[in-house]
Design a protein around this motif. Structure first.
Motif, PDB file in Angstrom:
ATOM      1  N   THR A  80     -28.229  -1.506  53.997  1.00 38.02           N
ATOM      2  CA  THR A  80     -27.510  -0.848  52.899  1.00 38.02           C
ATOM      3  C   THR A  80     -26.056  -1.287  52.851  1.00 38.02           C
ATOM      4  N   ALA A  81     -25.419  -1.403  54.013  1.00 39.53           N
ATOM      5  CA  ALA A  81     -24.002  -1.779  54.055  1.00 39.53           C
ATOM      6  C   ALA A  81     -23.764  -3.177  53.504  1.00 39.53           C
ATOM      7  N   GLN A  82     -24.758  -4.047  53.600  1.00 38.63           N
ATOM      8  CA  GLN A  82     -24.601  -5.429  53.155  1.00 38.63           C
ATOM      9  C   GLN A  82     -25.424  -5.728  51.897  1.00 38.63           C
ATOM     10  N   TYR A  83     -25.915  -4.688  51.235  1.00 41.86           N
ATOM     11  CA  TYR A  83     -26.819  -4.881  50.098  1.00 41.86           C
ATOM     12  C   TYR A  83     -26.103  -5.400  48.867  1.00 41.86           C
ATOM     13  N   GLY A  84     -24.871  -4.953  48.662  1.00 36.84           N
ATOM     14  CA  GLY A  84     -24.165  -5.322  47.444  1.00 36.84           C
ATOM     15  C   GLY A  84     -24.396  -4.292  46.350  1.00 36.84           C
ATOM     16  N   PRO A  85     -24.102  -4.654  45.086  1.00 38.36           N
ATOM     17  CA  PRO A  85     -24.304  -3.701  43.991  1.00 38.36           C
ATOM     18  C   PRO A  85     -25.764  -3.234  43.934  1.00 38.36           C
ATOM     19  N   PRO A  86     -26.008  -1.984  43.559  1.00 37.04           N
ATOM     20  CA  PRO A  86     -25.069  -1.003  43.001  1.00 37.04           C
ATOM     21  C   PRO A  86     -24.386  -0.138  44.053  1.00 37.04           C
ATOM     22  N   TYR A  87     -24.528  -0.472  45.362  1.00 39.52           N
ATOM     23  CA  TYR A  87     -24.007   0.411  46.404  1.00 39.52           C
ATOM     24  C   TYR A  87     -22.629   0.004  46.920  1.00 39.52           C
ATOM     25  N   ASN A  88     -22.364  -1.281  47.018  1.00 42.69           N
ATOM     26  CA  ASN A  88     -21.067  -1.733  47.523  1.00 42.69           C
ATOM     27  C   ASN A  88     -20.782  -3.130  46.994  1.00 42.69           C
ATOM     28  N   ASP A  89     -19.596  -3.598  47.246  1.00 41.49           N
ATOM     29  CA  ASP A  89     -19.147  -4.866  46.685  1.00 41.49           C
ATOM     30  C   ASP A  89     -19.141  -5.957  47.749  1.00 41.49           C
ATOM     31  N   THR A  90     -20.214  -6.076  48.500  1.00 37.45           N
ATOM     32  CA  THR A  90     -20.311  -7.088  49.551  1.00 37.45           C
ATOM     33  C   THR A  90     -20.281  -8.489  48.939  1.00 37.45           C
ATOM     34  N   PRO A  91     -19.363  -9.362  49.359  1.00 37.02           N
ATOM     35  CA  PRO A  91     -19.266 -10.707  48.776  1.00 37.02           C
ATOM     36  C   PRO A  91     -20.559 -11.496  48.976  1.00 37.02           C
ATOM     37  N   GLY A  92     -21.018 -12.137  47.914  1.00 35.43           N
ATOM     38  CA  GLY A  92     -22.192 -13.000  47.978  1.00 35.43           C
ATOM     39  C   GLY A  92     -23.520 -12.277  47.971  1.00 35.43           C
ATOM     40  N   ALA A  93     -23.511 -10.958  48.032  1.00 38.60           N
ATOM     41  CA  ALA A  93     -24.769 -10.213  48.066  1.00 38.60           C
ATOM     42  C   ALA A  93     -25.289 -10.000  46.648  1.00 38.60           C
ATOM     43  N   GLY A  94     -26.597  -9.825  46.546  1.00 38.04           N
ATOM     44  CA  GLY A  94     -27.217  -9.551  45.244  1.00 38.04           C
ATOM     45  C   GLY A  94     -28.081 -10.696  44.771  1.00 38.04           C
ATOM     46  N   LEU A 100     -26.431 -16.656  37.083  1.00 45.79           N
ATOM     47  CA  LEU A 100     -26.248 -15.280  36.628  1.00 45.79           C
ATOM     48  C   LEU A 100     -26.597 -14.296  37.737  1.00 45.79           C
ATOM     49  N   GLY A 101     -25.595 -13.583  38.238  1.00 49.69           N
ATOM     50  CA  GLY A 101     -25.822 -12.554  39.247  1.00 49.69           C
ATOM     51  C   GLY A 101     -26.103 -11.221  38.584  1.00 49.69           C
ATOM     52  N   LEU A 102     -27.366 -10.815  38.573  1.00 47.44           N
ATOM     53  CA  LEU A 102     -27.752  -9.610  37.844  1.00 47.44           C
ATOM     54  C   LEU A 102     -27.144  -8.357  38.459  1.00 47.44           C
ATOM     55  N   GLN A 103     -27.230  -8.231  39.786  1.00 48.32           N
ATOM     56  CA  GLN A 103     -26.688  -7.045  40.428  1.00 48.32           C
ATOM     57  C   GLN A 103     -25.177  -6.965  40.258  1.00 48.32           C
ATOM     58  N   ARG A 104     -24.508  -8.098  40.406  1.00 50.96           N
ATOM     59  CA  ARG A 104     -23.056  -8.087  40.280  1.00 50.96           C
ATOM     60  C   ARG A 104     -22.631  -7.819  38.847  1.00 50.96           C
ATOM     61  N   ALA A 105     -23.440  -8.248  37.883  1.00 49.75           N
ATOM     62  CA  ALA A 105     -23.113  -7.979  36.479  1.00 49.75           C
ATOM     63  C   ALA A 105     -23.184  -6.486  36.183  1.00 49.75           C
ATOM     64  N   ASP A 269     -37.234 -10.292  43.040  1.00 55.39           N
ATOM     65  CA  ASP A 269     -37.136  -9.235  42.032  1.00 55.39           C
ATOM     66  C   ASP A 269     -36.562  -9.767  40.722  1.00 55.39           C
ATOM     67  N   ALA A 270     -35.479 -10.533  40.829  1.00 59.15           N
ATOM     68  CA  ALA A 270     -34.836 -11.061  39.629  1.00 59.15           C
ATOM     69  C   ALA A 270     -35.723 -12.080  38.925  1.00 59.15           C
ATOM     70  N   LEU A 271     -36.358 -12.960  39.700  1.00 55.72           N
ATOM     71  CA  LEU A 271     -37.203 -13.990  39.098  1.00 55.72           C
ATOM     72  C   LEU A 271     -38.420 -13.384  38.404  1.00 55.72           C
ATOM     73  N   ILE A 272     -39.045 -12.410  39.045  1.00 51.33           N
ATOM     74  CA  ILE A 272     -40.230 -11.791  38.442  1.00 51.33           C
ATOM     75  C   ILE A 272     -39.840 -10.974  37.215  1.00 51.33           C
ATOM     76  N   TRP A 273     -38.696 -10.325  37.278  1.00 54.75           N
ATOM     77  CA  TRP A 273     -38.218  -9.600  36.097  1.00 54.75           C
ATOM     78  C   TRP A 273     -38.033 -10.563  34.925  1.00 54.75           C
ATOM     79  N   ALA A 274     -37.440 -11.735  35.173  1.00 51.45           N
ATOM     80  CA  ALA A 274     -37.231 -12.714  34.109  1.00 51.45           C
ATOM     81  C   ALA A 274     -38.565 -13.243  33.586  1.00 51.45           C
ATOM     82  N   LEU A 275     -39.501 -13.512  34.494  1.00 48.18           N
ATOM     83  CA  LEU A 275     -40.811 -14.008  34.075  1.00 48.18           C
ATOM     84  C   LEU A 275     -41.533 -12.993  33.202  1.00 48.18           C
ATOM     85  N   MET A 276     -41.506 -11.721  33.610  1.00 49.39           N
ATOM     86  CA  MET A 276     -42.170 -10.688  32.828  1.00 49.39           C
ATOM     87  C   MET A 276     -41.485 -10.489  31.475  1.00 49.39           C
ATOM     88  N   ALA A 277     -40.171 -10.692  31.421  1.00 50.19           N
ATOM     89  CA  ALA A 277     -39.472 -10.604  30.142  1.00 50.19           C
ATOM     90  C   ALA A 277     -39.941 -11.706  29.197  1.00 50.19           C
TER      91      ALA A 277
END
Length: 314
Positions: A80-94, A100-105, A269-277
């Motif tokens: 959780t501490a290194q997960y990145g958005p939507p929980y924290n702003d860990t650099p490079g995470a997501g 296109l960084g979906l979580q960071r966006a 997660d991001a790739l499958i979301w894009a494929l399903m879209a």
């Protein structure tokens, strides 16, 4: 005046056959039959009613795992501490799709500071012995580098101790970490930590985000999932534990997690979301795609579906 004939005098309904009908009896029979059927099927196929997994249950059943996880939360090295958005702003995470960084966006929408939210604030809010108060003061006064050195050293020592038992950890410079995590374990086993994490910033205790994140960072919850065959190595999806059907309508979405390159990708997660879209958009545009829209006319499947209509025409 000409008298009416007997046939003409009879009501129109008399020309059709009739029979007595007891609506109350019909209702009673249907109610009893459905009730018995429901009870029988529930006894045979009902889902298990497992008790909810709480921090109190976790700390009582696997105290060593709880302590190791608390150290990781305190040192900001947990998932959780290194997960990145939507929980924290860990650099490079997501996860991302290309550049296109979906979580960071989306940004940090549910801020979580694992050390503060999971360990330090609950300890400050609970009545503390003098040694815990001193440990909290020592932790707050230490620079970040020193805090990380303490948690890293204690985490390594726990990993080398038999069964990860804090009581068998070798002596070392761990600062206030053993005192803090030991008190947190006592608080969790007493049931106080569950309520504190639920009540942080909320009047109604209905947001289970923080307790669930804390649970997921340990190995106890994953072990329960493995015991119920829910760890993700089996195809499909289910909404309750046990061998019972789940959301069958999600089969196409979950299918992609079982094949390459998705099953080994960190961006699955991001790739499958894009494929399903893309697939969903293609389904919507079927009536407008030349060739594809003509497949039913070429195959004449519609004649099979409307066969009764065409049979009557002939």
């Amino acid at each position: 005046m000409k008298p009416l004939s007997r046939r003409a005098a009879e009501p129109e309904s008399a020309a059709f056959p009739t029979r007595p009908y007891d609506l109350l009896k019909e209702f009673t029979v249907a109610l009893v039959a459905v009730a018995l059927l429901t009870a029988g099927l529930a006894a045979l196929f009902s889902s298990p009613d497992d008790k909810p997994v709480t921090l109190a249950a976790w700390s009582a059943a696997a105290p060593n795992d709880f302590t190791a996880t608390a150290v990781a939360e305190l040192g900001a090295t947990s998932t959780t501490a290194q997960y990145g958005p939507p929980y924290n702003d860990t650099p490079g995470a997501g996860q991302r799709i290309g550049p296109l960084g979906l979580q960071r966006a989306a940004g940090v929408r549910i801020p979580v500071d694992t050390a503060e939210d999971f360990v330090l604030r609950p300890l400050r809010q609970a009545p503390e012995p003098a040694d815990v108060t001193a440990a909290l003061a020592a932790w707050s006064a230490a620079p970040t580098d020193q805090q990380q050195m303490w948690t890293a050293a204690y985490s390594d020592a726990l990993g080398k101790a038999p069964d990860g038992d804090p009581a068998q950890v070798a002596h070392g410079d761990y600062g206030p970490v053993p005192v803090l995590t030991g008190r947190l374990l006592t608080l969790a086993q007493a049931g106080g930590l569950d309520g504190q994490l639920l009540a942080q910033g909320h009047f109604y205790q209905t947001d289970y985000t923080k307790p669930l994140l804390f649970l997921a960072d340990g190995t106890y919850l994953a072990g329960l999932a493995d015991g119920q065959h829910l760890s993700g190595d089996q195809w499909g999806m289910m909404n309750e534990t046990g061998n019972y059907p789940g959301q069958a309508w999600l089969w196409l979405y979950t299918f992609w997690y079982q094949v390459d390159p998705f099953k080994t990708s960190t961006n699955a997660d991001a790739l499958i979301w894009a494929l399903m879209a893309v697939l969903s958009l293609g389904l919507v545009l079927v009536p407008f795609i030349p060739g594809v829209r003509s497949v039913p006319r070429w195959t004449k499947v519609y004649r099979l579906i409307w066969r009764d209509h065409y049979r009557q025409q002939r």
